[in-house]
Structure formats: C-alpha cells, structure tokens
Scaffold this motif. Structure first.
Motif, mmCIF file in Angstrom:
data_model
loop_
_atom_site.group_PDB
_atom_site.id
_atom_site.type_symbol
_atom_site.label_atom_id
_atom_site.label_comp_id
_atom_site.label_asym_id
_atom_site.label_seq_id
_atom_site.Cartn_x
_atom_site.Cartn_y
_atom_site.Cartn_z
ATOM 1 N N ALA A 139 -27.113 -15.111 -6.609
ATOM 2 C CA ALA A 139 -27.560 -15.209 -5.207
ATOM 3 C C ALA A 139 -28.564 -16.340 -5.027
ATOM 4 O O ALA A 139 -29.624 -16.175 -4.422
ATOM 5 N N ILE A 140 -28.213 -17.507 -5.532
ATOM 6 C CA ILE A 140 -29.114 -18.661 -5.518
ATOM 7 C C ILE A 140 -28.901 -19.505 -4.269
ATOM 8 O O ILE A 140 -27.761 -19.826 -3.909
ATOM 9 N N HIS A 141 -30.007 -19.875 -3.617
ATOM 10 C CA HIS A 141 -29.984 -20.987 -2.681
ATOM 11 C C HIS A 141 -30.513 -22.205 -3.440
ATOM 12 O O HIS A 141 -31.684 -22.219 -3.847
ATOM 13 N N PRO A 142 -29.695 -23.222 -3.661
ATOM 14 C CA PRO A 142 -30.159 -24.365 -4.451
ATOM 15 C C PRO A 142 -31.131 -25.243 -3.666
ATOM 16 O O PRO A 142 -30.769 -25.850 -2.656
ATOM 17 N N LEU A 143 -32.372 -25.306 -4.106
ATOM 18 C CA LEU A 143 -33.340 -26.224 -3.511
ATOM 19 C C LEU A 143 -32.983 -27.661 -3.865
ATOM 20 O O LEU A 143 -33.262 -28.588 -3.106
ATOM 21 N N ALA A 144 -32.387 -27.830 -5.016
ATOM 22 C CA ALA A 144 -31.886 -29.134 -5.472
ATOM 23 C C ALA A 144 -30.767 -28.858 -6.459
ATOM 24 O O ALA A 144 -30.730 -27.807 -7.100
ATOM 25 N N LEU A 145 -29.864 -29.817 -6.574
ATOM 26 C CA LEU A 145 -28.727 -29.670 -7.479
ATOM 27 C C LEU A 145 -28.273 -31.045 -7.919
ATOM 28 O O LEU A 145 -28.144 -31.958 -7.102
ATOM 29 N N GLU A 146 -28.042 -31.169 -9.224
ATOM 30 C CA GLU A 146 -27.472 -32.388 -9.788
ATOM 31 C C GLU A 146 -26.350 -31.985 -10.741
ATOM 32 O O GLU A 146 -26.509 -31.067 -11.549
ATOM 33 N N PRO A 164 -29.757 -23.635 10.388
ATOM 34 C CA PRO A 164 -30.630 -24.567 9.661
ATOM 35 C C PRO A 164 -30.803 -25.884 10.409
ATOM 36 O O PRO A 164 -29.825 -26.438 10.931
ATOM 37 N N PRO A 165 -32.026 -26.412 10.457
ATOM 38 C CA PRO A 165 -32.273 -27.710 11.087
ATOM 39 C C PRO A 165 -31.953 -28.884 10.165
ATOM 40 O O PRO A 165 -32.221 -30.035 10.499
ATOM 41 N N VAL A 166 -31.407 -28.577 9.001
ATOM 42 C CA VAL A 166 -31.071 -29.612 8.020
ATOM 43 C C VAL A 166 -29.586 -29.523 7.707
ATOM 44 O O VAL A 166 -28.923 -28.534 8.027
ATOM 45 N N VAL A 167 -29.085 -30.560 7.079
ATOM 46 C CA VAL A 167 -27.719 -30.543 6.577
ATOM 47 C C VAL A 167 -27.789 -30.621 5.052
ATOM 48 O O VAL A 167 -28.620 -31.344 4.488
ATOM 49 N N ALA A 168 -26.974 -29.814 4.395
ATOM 50 C CA ALA A 168 -26.892 -29.877 2.938
ATOM 51 C C ALA A 168 -26.000 -31.058 2.569
ATOM 52 O O ALA A 168 -24.779 -31.001 2.706
ATOM 53 N N ASP A 170 -22.307 -22.519 2.587
ATOM 54 C CA ASP A 170 -21.614 -23.761 2.929
ATOM 55 C C ASP A 170 -21.666 -24.764 1.781
ATOM 56 O O ASP A 170 -20.712 -25.532 1.569
ATOM 57 N N VAL A 171 -22.774 -24.781 1.029
ATOM 58 C CA VAL A 171 -22.848 -25.638 -0.162
ATOM 59 C C VAL A 171 -21.746 -25.251 -1.148
ATOM 60 O O VAL A 171 -21.029 -26.103 -1.676
ATOM 61 N N ASN A 172 -21.591 -23.962 -1.383
ATOM 62 C CA ASN A 172 -20.562 -23.494 -2.314
ATOM 63 C C ASN A 172 -19.157 -23.843 -1.821
ATOM 64 O O ASN A 172 -18.291 -24.239 -2.606
ATOM 65 N N ILE A 173 -18.919 -23.695 -0.515
ATOM 66 C CA ILE A 173 -17.605 -24.032 0.044
ATOM 67 C C ILE A 173 -17.307 -25.513 -0.132
ATOM 68 O O ILE A 173 -16.194 -25.905 -0.498
ATOM 69 N N THR A 183 -29.204 -33.030 -1.422
ATOM 70 C CA THR A 183 -30.474 -33.170 -0.705
ATOM 71 C C THR A 183 -30.325 -32.510 0.664
ATOM 72 O O THR A 183 -29.225 -32.134 1.075
ATOM 73 N N TYR A 184 -31.444 -32.407 1.395
ATOM 74 C CA TYR A 184 -31.438 -31.727 2.685
ATOM 75 C C TYR A 184 -32.102 -32.577 3.770
ATOM 76 O O TYR A 184 -33.208 -32.272 4.224
#
Length: 237
Positions: free
Chosen positions: A22-29, A182-186, A129-132, A159-160
């Motif tokens: 159940a992770i929301h990735p703050l950052a991912l590489e 969200p006011p940001v886009v992943a 949505d990141v996972n999708i 990034t966001y």
C-alpha cells in the motif's frame, strides 16, 4: 537479456510490491540496476514518535513497528527481504531490500520526506494511477520485446510537478471533494536514449496498440506523451 532482467519484469515487480505494501511512491527510479522507491511510513507505524540519535539499545519505535508489519506483508513472498534501520540522523529511516527482484524501498517519517504534495492516507487515486501508467508501459515493452527478441534498457523517473489542468479539473467539483483531487501530476519520464531508431519506432507502435480508444498519445518537444488519470507518461523521442 534474460526474462527476469527485462525492464517489463522489473516494472511488474515494483507495481506488485507497491500494491502489496500500500505504498504511495514519494519518488521512484527504475533502471538496469533495479527499482528504488521512497515512501512515508504508514500511520500504524507512527503512533509513537521519536527523534535520534539512536543506538542498538534505543531503536526507533516507528521503525520496529513497521518491521513487524512488513514481516506479515512480505511473508507470502518466496524472496527474503533484508531490512536495515538507518538511525544516524534526527529521524529514523527504514531500508527494505529485495535483492533477487532488485527492489529497494526506503521509508521515512513525514518530517523527513521531500517537500511537496502527499495524498491523504485513504486517497489512493494518485498512487493507483502511477501503477496503471507503469503497467501500461510494461505491456508496451513486452510487446516490443516479443517483436524484436528482447527489450532494450530504459530509465524511469517519477516526479510530481504542478498539474496545469488542476483548476479545470476541480471547476465543477463540490468544495468538500476538491481535496481528493491532486493538484499535481505524477510525471513518469522514460529515457529511451539507448533505443535504436527501429526500436523506438516499434515501441511507439506498441504504445499506440496498448492505448485505450480515447487515450491520446501526443508528440511534442522531443517527447511522446500520454495521460492516464493523474499520471503522465513521457517517453523520450
């Protein structure tokens, strides 16, 4: 390149891990070395708060609570996980490494997280949505590999940035529900510089074949771009 080292296999593995935990990735590489995820410790681990420095006889309760929870969540996996408490600073960090699948998750407390928007704990829209978007990318890479006998290496960075469409998105939404949008886009930037021209053209074709009927793919500014909800996938041309 073996099946386990294909980029699509690694992407599938990181998506599964983020869903399992159940992770929301703050950052991912994601690159040839593996996948590295930065995440905030969940609420159940933050019932007790502490500050460092820590010692072997004074371990941070946030980290130990999270270790117990992770043990249950990861027990269904065949792969062992290496867990390290990083307690050298003011705030604890927890490093979780799965060496076989080349996945790393570093958990931080909210005060130690990078600045920027974080969704409320029960709002999974952005992380979903990141996972999708990652699954969409993995599907296209598998199709490419089947056609060209292997997947070329890529680099993915999350990034966001602020969502330029935010005001339009919330214009007709009741005030009580606006906080859920969200006011940001992943933004998932995919570096394909190691692709040949033939591989890039074939991958563009695979992306269009995997897209939904009403999902546009736009070519502009050296990028092929598509949106999947609150996530944006940008692939270098």
């Amino acid at each position: 390149m073996s099946a386990v080292s294909q980029p699509s296999t690694l992407i599938d593995a990181v998506v599964r891990l983020m869903r399992d935990l159940a992770i929301h990735p703050l950052a991912l590489e994601i690159d040839q070395a593996g996948a590295r995820v930065l995440a905030a410790m969940p609420a159940h681990a933050l019932r007790r708060r502490s500050r460092g420095p820590y010692t072997e006889n004074n371990l941070p309760p946030e980290a130990t609570a999270l270790i117990d929870w992770l043990g249950l969540r990861l027990s269904v996996r065949r792969e062992p996980a290496d867990v390290t408490i990083e307690g050298g600073g003011q705030w604890p960090r927890l490093l979780v490494e799965l060496p076989v699948t080349r996945l790393t998750v570093r958990y931080v407390v909210p005060e130690d997280a990078p600045p920027g928007y974080q969704p409320e704990p029960n709002n999974v829209t952005l992380s979903g949505d990141v996972n999708i978007a990652l699954e969409f990318l993995a599907t296209s890479l598998r199709a490419l590999g089947g056609r060209l006998r292997g997947e070329p290496p890529i680099t993915v960075t999350l990034t966001y940035p602020d969502d330029p469409n935010y005001e339009r998105n919330v214009a007709d939404v009741p005030e009580d529900f606006r906080r859920l949008i969200p006011p940001v886009v992943a933004d998932l930037a995919v570096d394909r510089r190691r692709f040949s021209a033939k591989q890039r053209a074939a991958h563009d074709e695979a992306l269009r074949a995997a897209a939904y009927d009403d999902q546009p793919l736009e070519q502009a500014g050296g990028w092929l771009t598509t949106r999947l909800g609150s996530a944006r996938l940008r692939l270098s041309s």
